[in-house]
Design a protein around this motif. Structure first.
Motif: not given
Length: 226
Positions: A93, A104-105, A114, A117-118, A120-122, A130
């Motif tokens: 990222l 972050w969220s 948070n 969301l992380l 889901a993004q990864l 990672r």
């Protein structure tokens, strides 16, 4: 040092943490009392219940935000103040969430949101990509320089804990992104480590241990017993 609505600070208090986060206070008390000779748990207090001015964390680095918080606490209380700004930097990222980790969220301090969301993004990022690291900048501000008219003494140290991001939460300890973060050399998440194990390798532990010598120099020669 006092202001309307501000409670009388304990006589033994010599260091104030510019945060009302109880988990962070307990962590800092463990780290500093182990690293600063003669410092007692009761001498490290939090900003909880103290009417500190609200700090807008508008710096663009961890170091800048840590200094903003420590300066505000030192000015308001007249005490030796410490603060940290910490976050998670994910390689894929580009170093984000970084200084925005706690929000972050979009909701400051919402750990579950948070982490969700992380994840889901990864979701489509393979294990080999990672890599991440926790980063902490620890700041000290002493308004009591001993020289009339002199500027406060300031010092900042940085610590990092490298590792990888897991695909699901593991463990109930810690806070923030700890359940998703597996430190290098560990098979457990940061949330599965004991407090002492985490302190020994954590970004915050490294930063505040580096700051400990500077704190010790600013304290009275004989710290009062609790």
């Amino acid at each position: 040092m006092s202001s309307p609505g501000m409670p009388t600070l304990p006589p033994a208090a010599r260091v104030i943490l510019a945060s009302s986060n109880l988990k962070k206070l307990r962590e800092l008390q463990r780290i500093l009392t182990a690293a600063v000779p003669g410092l007692h748990t009761e001498q490290v207090i939090s900003a909880a219940g103290i009417d500190l001015p609200e700090v807008v964390e508008d710096a663009v680095t961890f170091e800048g935000n840590a200094l903003l918080k420590a300066r505000a606490a030192a000015r308001a209380t007249g005490l030796l103040a410490v603060a940290d700004d910490s976050g998670l930097a994910v390689d894929v990222l580009g170093g984000a969430p970084g200084i925005f980790s706690a929000r972050w969220s979009g909701r400051h301090g919402d750990d579950d949101a948070n982490n969700d969301l992380l994840l889901a993004q990864l979701a489509d990022v393979p294990d080999a990509h990672r890599a991440a690291r926790f980063v902490c900048a620890a700041a000290l501000v002493d308004p009591r320089s001993g020289v009339p008219g002199a500027e406060p003494v300031e010092h900042v140290e940085r610590g990092e804990m490298p590792g990888i991001l897991l695909r699901e939460r593991r463990g109930e300890g810690g806070f923030g992104y700890d359940p998703l973060f597996q430190p290098d050399g560990e098979m457990r998440s940061a949330a599965q480590l004991s407090p002492e194990e985490k302190d020994a390798i954590s970004h915050r532990g490294k930063a505040f241990r580096a700051l400990a010598a500077h704190i010790a120099r600013r304290l009275p020669p004989q710290s009062p017993q609790p």
